[in-house]
Scaffold this motif. Sequence first.
Motif, PDB file in Angstrom:
ATOM      1  N   HIS A   1       1.043  -1.368  -0.139  1.00  0.00           N
ATOM      2  CA  HIS A   1      -0.034  -0.196   0.015  1.00  0.00           C
ATOM      3  C   HIS A   1       0.957   0.811  -0.008  1.00  0.00           C
ATOM      4  CE1 HIS A   1      -2.705   2.753   2.800  1.00  0.00           C
ATOM      5  NE2 HIS A   1      -2.783   3.337   1.249  1.00  0.00           N
ATOM      6  N   ASN A   2       0.347   2.174  -1.363  1.00  0.00           N
ATOM      7  CA  ASN A   2       1.072   2.884  -0.732  1.00  0.00           C
ATOM      8  C   ASN A   2       0.554   4.395  -0.644  1.00  0.00           C
ATOM      9  OD1 ASN A   2       2.814   5.754  -1.048  1.00  0.00           O
ATOM     10  ND2 ASN A   2       3.209   5.507  -3.193  1.00  0.00           N
ATOM     11  N   GLY A   3      -0.380   5.098   1.052  1.00  0.00           N
ATOM     12  CA  GLY A   3      -1.131   6.228   0.595  1.00  0.00           C
ATOM     13  C   GLY A   3      -1.424   5.660   1.739  1.00  0.00           C
ATOM     14  N   SER A   4      -2.495   6.204   2.504  1.00  0.00           N
ATOM     15  CA  SER A   4      -2.983   6.051   4.262  1.00  0.00           C
ATOM     16  C   SER A   4      -3.834   6.425   4.295  1.00  0.00           C
ATOM     17  CB  SER A   4      -2.056   7.567   5.150  1.00  0.00           C
ATOM     18  OG  SER A   4      -3.023   8.663   4.275  1.00  0.00           O
ATOM     19  N   LEU A   5      -5.136   5.707   4.980  1.00  0.00           N
ATOM     20  CA  LEU A   5      -6.327   5.452   5.201  1.00  0.00           C
ATOM     21  C   LEU A   5      -7.141   6.412   6.464  1.00  0.00           C
ATOM     22  CD1 LEU A   5      -7.272   1.475   4.865  1.00  0.00           C
ATOM     23  CD2 LEU A   5      -6.901   3.975   2.501  1.00  0.00           C
ATOM     24  N   SER A   6      -8.019   6.916   6.561  1.00  0.00           N
ATOM     25  CA  SER A   6      -8.247   7.799   7.468  1.00  0.00           C
ATOM     26  C   SER A   6      -9.694   6.423   8.383  1.00  0.00           C
ATOM     27  CB  SER A   6      -8.970   8.852   7.386  1.00  0.00           C
ATOM     28  OG  SER A   6      -8.884   9.036   5.711  1.00  0.00           O
ATOM     29  N   ASN A   7     -10.191   5.920   7.944  1.00  0.00           N
ATOM     30  CA  ASN A   7     -11.053   5.378   8.346  1.00  0.00           C
ATOM     31  C   ASN A   7     -10.526   3.682   8.799  1.00  0.00           C
ATOM     32  OD1 ASN A   7     -11.308   4.383   6.137  1.00  0.00           O
ATOM     33  ND2 ASN A   7     -13.393   3.352   5.647  1.00  0.00           N
ATOM     34  N   HIS A   8      -9.316   3.431   9.326  1.00  0.00           N
ATOM     35  CA  HIS A   8      -9.033   2.304   9.325  1.00  0.00           C
ATOM     36  C   HIS A   8     -10.075   2.102  11.052  1.00  0.00           C
ATOM     37  CE1 HIS A   8      -4.837   3.480  11.613  1.00  0.00           C
ATOM     38  NE2 HIS A   8      -5.114   4.406  11.641  1.00  0.00           N
ATOM     39  N   ARG A   9      -9.645   2.366  12.079  1.00  0.00           N
ATOM     40  CA  ARG A   9      -9.506   2.197  12.955  1.00  0.00           C
ATOM     41  C   ARG A   9     -11.453   1.917  13.149  1.00  0.00           C
ATOM     42  NH1 ARG A   9      -5.851   1.121  16.477  1.00  0.00           N
ATOM     43  NH2 ARG A   9      -7.634   1.180  17.657  1.00  0.00           N
ATOM     44  N   SER A  10     -12.564   2.659  12.322  1.00  0.00           N
ATOM     45  CA  SER A  10     -13.491   1.788  12.375  1.00  0.00           C
ATOM     46  C   SER A  10     -13.891   0.985  11.133  1.00  0.00           C
ATOM     47  CB  SER A  10     -14.505   3.005  11.748  1.00  0.00           C
ATOM     48  OG  SER A  10     -14.009   3.305  10.255  1.00  0.00           O
ATOM     49  N   LEU A  11     -13.172   0.573  10.303  1.00  0.00           N
ATOM     50  CA  LEU A  11     -12.730  -0.795   9.551  1.00  0.00           C
ATOM     51  C   LEU A  11     -12.690  -2.171  10.701  1.00  0.00           C
ATOM     52  CD1 LEU A  11     -11.594   0.405   6.168  1.00  0.00           C
ATOM     53  CD2 LEU A  11     -13.348  -0.475   6.734  1.00  0.00           C
ATOM     54  N   ARG A  12     -11.902  -1.670  11.564  1.00  0.00           N
ATOM     55  CA  ARG A  12     -11.043  -2.381  12.585  1.00  0.00           C
ATOM     56  C   ARG A  12     -12.131  -3.075  13.124  1.00  0.00           C
ATOM     57  NH1 ARG A  12      -4.823  -2.873  14.520  1.00  0.00           N
ATOM     58  NH2 ARG A  12      -5.645  -4.110  16.435  1.00  0.00           N
ATOM     59  N   ARG A  13     -12.967  -2.175  14.006  1.00  0.00           N
ATOM     60  CA  ARG A  13     -14.186  -2.478  15.087  1.00  0.00           C
ATOM     61  C   ARG A  13     -14.552  -3.403  14.129  1.00  0.00           C
ATOM     62  NH1 ARG A  13     -13.417   2.548  17.221  1.00  0.00           N
ATOM     63  NH2 ARG A  13     -14.318   3.692  15.264  1.00  0.00           N
ATOM     64  N   VAL A  14     -15.150  -3.223  12.638  1.00  0.00           N
ATOM     65  CA  VAL A  14     -15.906  -4.345  12.372  1.00  0.00           C
ATOM     66  C   VAL A  14     -15.062  -5.935  12.498  1.00  0.00           C
ATOM     67  CG1 VAL A  14     -17.375  -4.443  10.104  1.00  0.00           C
ATOM     68  CG2 VAL A  14     -17.288  -2.442  11.115  1.00  0.00           C
TER      69      VAL A  14
END
Lengths: 291, 229
Positions: free
Chosen positions: A167-180
């Motif tokens: 991956h090159n970049g950054s995700l802003s919703n990784h915390r919420s995806l992780r909770r799922v």
Amino acid sequence: MCGIVGLFLKDPALEPRLGSMLAGMLEVMSDRGPDSAGFAVYGQGRPDRLKLTVRGGRLEEVVNALGGEVESRLRDTHLVLSLPSAEEHRVRGWLATERPDLVVTGAGERIEIYKDVGLPAAVARRFDLAGMAGTHGVGHTRMATESAVTVDGAHPFSTGADQCLVHNGSLSNHRSLRRVLEPAGMAFASDNDSEVAAAYLSVKLREGATLSEALEAGLKDFDGFFTFVMGTRDGFAVLRDPVSCKPAVMAETNRYVAFGSEYRALVDLPGIEDALVFEPEPARVYAWERH
Amino acid sequence: MQVVDLAETKLRALNARLHSLSANTNETVWRVENPDGQHALAVGLDAPITVEIAGHAGYYCASMNMQATVIVEGNAGVGVAENMMSGMVHVKGDASQSAGATAHGGLLVIDGSASARCGISMKGVDIVVKGSIGPMSAFMAQAGNLVVLGDAGDALGDSIYEARLYVRGEVKSLGADCVEKEMRDEHRVELRKLLDAAGLGETVQVDAFRRYGSARSLYNFHVDNAAAY
């Protein structure tokens, strides 16, 4: 910043050269990521056996202690174990209880994953990437911006059998995806956003999606910047976010498909002067499968 | 002709030689071999010379160009001809993102397609793309002309000022404050000149194009929009 490379061979005659081609590509991307490097290579495998790539120290002791029909190959700080598939539970159990200091970086019929801190060329040399054969592979060079220079933060991330993601970049919703994803049974080895993306795609594949379908779904659910290159046992795919924030160049000939963050990474590939060189479009899934 | 092989000569040495040329130099034609996607090829030129790049170029090729003609025989990376002031840049392959960004003058011709943000913040350059352009092209474009023979991606001309956009194919969507405008005779004359300058003869008819530009509704603060800030 970070640099990513990928190579998917169509011509079996090139397979002995996969590692040397990938090593050259990775080294050129040092300017984009001098802190650490990692790569996954899809080499030979047998359907009745499983390969586990294990990272850590005192690796010589592992094989003897495991016994049984476990074979191994040591490459610097990584050990690739080859074991009968039926032994997976026993071997993973032993590693977890007897050697919790070791990290399993990848598992599958064909995948091997190596990563370490240092200049990409040095990392590739340490593991003798140039000597590896295979059908496809991906690599990553990291310029650490958000977290420390550690091996745990190095790509590729593997969250499913024979799967890997760079991956090159950054995700802003990784915390919420992780909770799922955690209730769906995914365990995480790091706090890294890219590992969450890998796990998301693994869950989709587990639910029956094709590689293309998994990435299409990601396009809806990932919020952030990404250029992804993903490998599966027989597949290779590329996806960029709709804003195409991170660079990407691809080259295709009748012998291979190659990906680089910049064209410079592709310069030494055989027949590049006659290749179709193009920039993958934003928000479009590019996927290739071996049959 | 001066031939420089970048497999043997460092890029900085090439650029230094090109920068040292005076306006009346006799070394007017240069050929750069083995460019291999290197960045910053032939940047900041200021002499009436022609530089042929025999392959693919990396980032910011021919940026800040003045007077010179730079021909890229392959694809060009991000920001080709960025901030060009005058002269001509001709890409025979495709161009990556932000082609002609912020350029004040000169002519940029792309034989293939250009990806996202082509002509972003353009300030007077003329750009002719024979293929298609990607999303967010001509974002905040201030002056100049962007001519596209193929299609335009999403949000064409978002927040555009006074640049003129001519598109022959489909426009996927227009950005904020960008609208289709009437093609008048003055525009047909202007477009014909641009097509001719790009080497496109009468086979490309001006009447096949549609013109887009600013609705000028964002020029002044409107109290109804106060809640948006």
